[in-house]
Design a protein around this motif. Structure first.
Motif: not given
Length: 100
Positions: A46-51
């Motif tokens: 949505y507003n970023g990327y979670i590793l």
């Protein structure tokens, strides 16, 4: 930050930092570790990327590709997150107790 496609925020421990609000203020998505301190405001896709936990270099490359391929939407949503959570208009709601 405003000229970046994304900001990496990979602290091993969550710290008080202005990195995520500053990135979002500049409509820049963030790539973060899977930690509650980061995922409080970063929504994957949505507003970023979670590793993932124990991410690899390949996971980081996947994150960068995802951001590149979806930059327009992520950027728009990063700014929306700033406006709804971190903007000066929201300051009093968080710090009203200082006004007593």
């Amino acid at each position: 930050i405003a000229a970046s496609l994304a900001v990496f925020c990979l602290h091993e421990n969550v710290v008080q930092s202005g990195v995520i609000p500053t990135a979002y203020m500049n409509s820049t998505p963030v790539i973060v570790r899977n930690d509650p301190g980061f995922t409080q405001h970063v929504r994957h896709g949505y507003n970023g990327y979670i590793l993932p936990d124990n991410y690899t270099n390949a996971d980081m490359v996947d994150a960068m590709r995802f951001v590149t391929d979806n930059f327009s939407e992520l950027s728009t949503n990063a700014r929306k997150t700033y406006e709804s959570v971190f903007s000066m208009d929201k300051w009093y709601g968080y710090y009203y107790w200082l006004d007593k």
